[in-house]
Design an enzyme around this catalytic site. Structure first.
Site, PDB file in Angstrom:
ATOM      1  N   CYS A 299      47.480  24.686 -23.766  1.00 54.30           N
ATOM      2  CA  CYS A 299      46.916  25.037 -22.463  1.00 54.30           C
ATOM      3  C   CYS A 299      45.657  25.880 -22.659  1.00 54.30           C
ATOM      4  O   CYS A 299      45.703  26.912 -23.353  1.00 54.30           O
ATOM      5  CB  CYS A 299      47.947  25.809 -21.642  1.00 54.30           C
ATOM      6  SG  CYS A 299      47.308  26.392 -20.044  1.00 54.30           S
TER       7      CYS A 299
ATOM      8  N   CYS B 205      46.404  29.639 -21.070  1.00 54.98           N
ATOM      9  CA  CYS B 205      47.315  30.647 -21.639  1.00 54.98           C
ATOM     10  C   CYS B 205      47.709  30.387 -23.084  1.00 54.98           C
ATOM     11  O   CYS B 205      48.350  31.231 -23.707  1.00 54.98           O
ATOM     12  CB  CYS B 205      48.570  30.749 -20.771  1.00 54.98           C
ATOM     13  SG  CYS B 205      49.664  29.310 -20.878  1.00 54.98           S
TER      14      CYS B 205
ATOM     15  N   CYS C 146      51.460  22.908 -17.545  1.00 58.95           N
ATOM     16  CA  CYS C 146      51.858  24.047 -18.377  1.00 58.95           C
ATOM     17  C   CYS C 146      53.050  24.732 -17.723  1.00 58.95           C
ATOM     18  O   CYS C 146      52.975  25.162 -16.561  1.00 58.95           O
ATOM     19  CB  CYS C 146      50.695  25.027 -18.527  1.00 58.95           C
ATOM     20  SG  CYS C 146      51.114  26.519 -19.464  1.00 58.95           S
TER      21      CYS C 146
ATOM     22  N   CYS D 273      51.940  28.977 -17.252  1.00 53.01           N
ATOM     23  CA  CYS D 273      50.991  29.508 -16.255  1.00 53.01           C
ATOM     24  C   CYS D 273      50.783  28.566 -15.069  1.00 53.01           C
ATOM     25  O   CYS D 273      49.988  28.860 -14.179  1.00 53.01           O
ATOM     26  CB  CYS D 273      49.649  29.808 -16.917  1.00 53.01           C
ATOM     27  SG  CYS D 273      48.699  28.343 -17.381  1.00 53.01           S
TER      28      CYS D 273
ATOM     29  N   ASP E  54      30.576  16.607 -43.144  1.00 48.92           N
ATOM     30  CA  ASP E  54      32.006  16.670 -43.450  1.00 48.92           C
ATOM     31  C   ASP E  54      32.668  15.375 -42.976  1.00 48.92           C
ATOM     32  O   ASP E  54      32.721  15.086 -41.786  1.00 48.92           O
ATOM     33  CB  ASP E  54      32.619  17.870 -42.732  1.00 48.92           C
ATOM     34  CG  ASP E  54      34.106  18.051 -43.017  1.00 48.92           C
ATOM     35  OD1 ASP E  54      34.696  17.198 -43.721  1.00 48.92           O
ATOM     36  OD2 ASP E  54      34.681  19.033 -42.519  1.00 48.92           O
TER      37      ASP E  54
END
Length: 420
Positions: free
Chosen positions: A192, A195, A214, A217, A333
C-alpha cells in the site's frame, strides 16, 4: 539542421532542441504559448498512448503535432515545438501530444502550460536511471505539481499511480478494467503506498493492476470514470459499446482507455481508436515475401512478460530473436531480465543478439531454452536468417537494439523511418 539530419538518416529528434535551449533557455515557454499541451508519462505505454491520441485527434479533423520519434526528454519535446513553429515562432498546430519521460516530466511541465497529464502506470524500469518505483513516483508528482490547472488522467487499477490523487489538487479522471487477467506477471509494487501494508486483491489483471484494497488504512481502488468490462483478449465492452482493437494484449486495452479518456475530455469520439495499428517498434510488422516479422520493444520485466504472453498466445509457428543491449538508453543494468518469466517460450528456434547476447542466452537457459548466440550487434545475421528461412519471426528487442535493427528491416523490407 532538421532537414539535414533527416536527409542523413539520423532524424532530427533531440539535437536541435538541445542546441536551442542552450542558446535561448526560455525558448520552450515562448514556442508553447497558445498550444493546448497534452502530456503522457508513465513506465509503459507512453508511445502507443500518444500515437492513439494523435490518431483520435486527426480522425476528428483536429490538426496536432507529436514528438513521434519517442524523443521524450526536454530536448526532444523542444525539437517537436521547433518543428511546429513558423519562422516567426508562431505555432502551425494548436494541439500538442507530448510523450514525456518520467524523470523529465518536471522539467517539461516547468516550461509549458500542460492542459492534460496522463499517467499510464508506474512499474520498475531501468534501475540505474529511475532507481525504485518511489523515485519515479516523486518525479511524476513534481511534474503534476508544476501544472495545478491541468486535468490529470490516472490508471485507477495501479495502486501507486492512483495515489497521486492525494498529492495534487488537480481535477482527476480515471480509467480501468473490471475483470481477471490470465497472465501471471509478478507485481513490482505489492504494498500500500499510503501505509506500507501488503495489498489485497479482489481481482488482478496483471502485475499490481487490479481491484486492490488495503485492510489497514482502507485505501482501495475506486470505480473508474472510464471502465472496460467483459474483456476477452483485445475485445471488451465500454460504455455499453462493443470494442474490438486491432492491437492485441491487455496492456493495449489500458492504452486505449487512457487515450479515450483524453478524447472524452475534449468531447471527441474515441471509436476510431479501434483501428489504430500500432506505433514504431511496438508490435510493428514487416514482411519478407510471405513471411511476417513482428518487432516488440521490451525494456522492463512487466513489459517483457506481457509481450511474451501476447506473442505466444496470438501468433503461431515463428522463430524468436532476443536482442539485448546495455547502452545508456537501454539501461546499463540488465539484471532485470531475471525477473521475466520465459517459460511460455515455445518457438522452434531461438536466437540471441546484441551487446549482452550471452547474458540473454544464460537467462533463457535457466528456463530450459537453448538459443543460438549471435555474438555482438551483428543484426545483418538476423536479416539473413529472415531472408533465407521459411518461417515468421518475432523480435523482442531492447530500445537501441530495436532502433538499429528496425533501420535495417526498413532498408531490406520497406517501411517508414521512425521520425516519418
Amino acid at each position: 539542421m532538421i532537414k539535414l539530419l533527416n536527409i542523413t538518416g539520423k532524424g532530427a529528434t533531440s539535437l536541435p532542441g538541445k542546441l536551442a535551449l542552450k542558446l535561448k533557455p526560455g525558448i520552450l515557454f515562448h514556442l508553447s504559448r497558445g498550444v493546448y499541451c497534452i502530456c503522457v508519462t508513465g513506465t509503459n505505454g507512453k508511445t502507443t498512448t500518444c500515437a492513439m491520441i494523435e490518431h483520435g485527434l486527426k480522425s476528428n479533423n483536429i490538426p496536432c503535432f507529436i514528438n513521434k520519434s519517442g524523443a521524450n526528454m526536454l530536448g526532444g519535446v523542444t525539437t517537436a515545438f521547433i518543428k511546429n513553429s513558423n519562422i516567426f515562432g508562431k505555432p502551425k498546430c494548436r494541439y500538442a501530444v507530448l510523450e514525456c519521460d518520467e524523470n523529465s516530466l518536471p522539467l517539461i511541465t516547468n516550461c509549458i502550460n500542460a492542459k492534460i497529464i496522463v499517467v499510464t502506470n508506474i512499474f520498475r524500469d531501468q534501475l540505474d536511471r529511475y532507481a525504485e518505483v518511489n523515485t519515479t513516483f516523486e518525479k511524476i508528482k513534481q511534474g503534476i505539481l508544476n501544472s495545478p490547472n491541468a486535468t490529470v488522467v490516472l490508471n485507477a487499477d495501479c495502486p501507486l499511480t492512483y495515489s497521486l490523487k492525494f498529492d495534487c489538487k488537480n481535477e482527476v479522471k480515471t480509467f480501468g478494467v473490471n475483470g481477471n487477467g490470465k497472465n501471471k506477471v509478478a507485481s513490482d509494487s505489492p504494498f500500500c503506498p499510503c501505509c506500507g501494508v501488503k495489498l489485497k486483491y479482489k481481482s488482478i489483471m496483471y502485475a499490481q493492476l487490479g481491484d486492490f484494497y488495503c485492510q489497514n488504512c482502507k485505501y482501495k481502488r475506486v470505480t473508474p470514470d472510464l471502465c472496460a468490462t467483459d474483456v476477452d483478449g483485445s475485445s471488451f465492452v465500454l460504455e455499453n459499446q462493443s470494442i474490438n482493437l486491432a492491437l492485441g494484449g491487455i496492456y493495449n486495452v489500458y492504452n486505449f482507455l487512457s487515450a479515450s479518456s483524453v478524447l472524452n475530455l475534449l468531447h471527441l469520439n474515441y471509436l476510431s481508436l479501434q483501428s489504430f495499428g500500432g506505433s514504431f517498434g511496438r508490435t510493428e510488422s514487416f514482411y519478407c515475401d510471405n513471411k511476417k516479422i513482428t518487432v516488440m520493444l521490451v525494456k522492463n520485466p512487466v513489459g517483457f512478460s506481457n509481450c511474451l504472453h501476447l506473442a505466444f498466445g496470438r501468433y503461431n509457428n515463428f522463430d524468436s530473436v532476443f536482442a539485448l543491449n546495455d547502452n545508456d538508453a537501454d539501461g546499463r543494468d540488465v539484471s532485470w531480465i531475471w525477473d521475466v518469466d520465459f517459460t511460455c517460450v515455445s518457438s522452434r528456434k531461438n536466437y540471441t543478439v546484441g551487446k549482452r547476447a550471452y547474458d540473454m542466452a544464460l537467462r533463457l537457459k535457466y528456463d530450459g531454452i537453448a538459443p543460438t548466440v549471435i555474438d555482438g550487434e551483428k543484426y545483418q545475421t538476423v536479416i539473413n536468417l529472415i531472408k533465407n528461412g521459411n518461417r515468421d519471426f518475432v523480435i523482442f528487442a531492447s530500445y537501441t537494439a530495436m532502433m538499429n535493427m528496425r533501420h535495417m528491416l526498413i532498408e531490406n523490407f520497406g517501411g517508414d523511418e521512425f521520425w516519418q
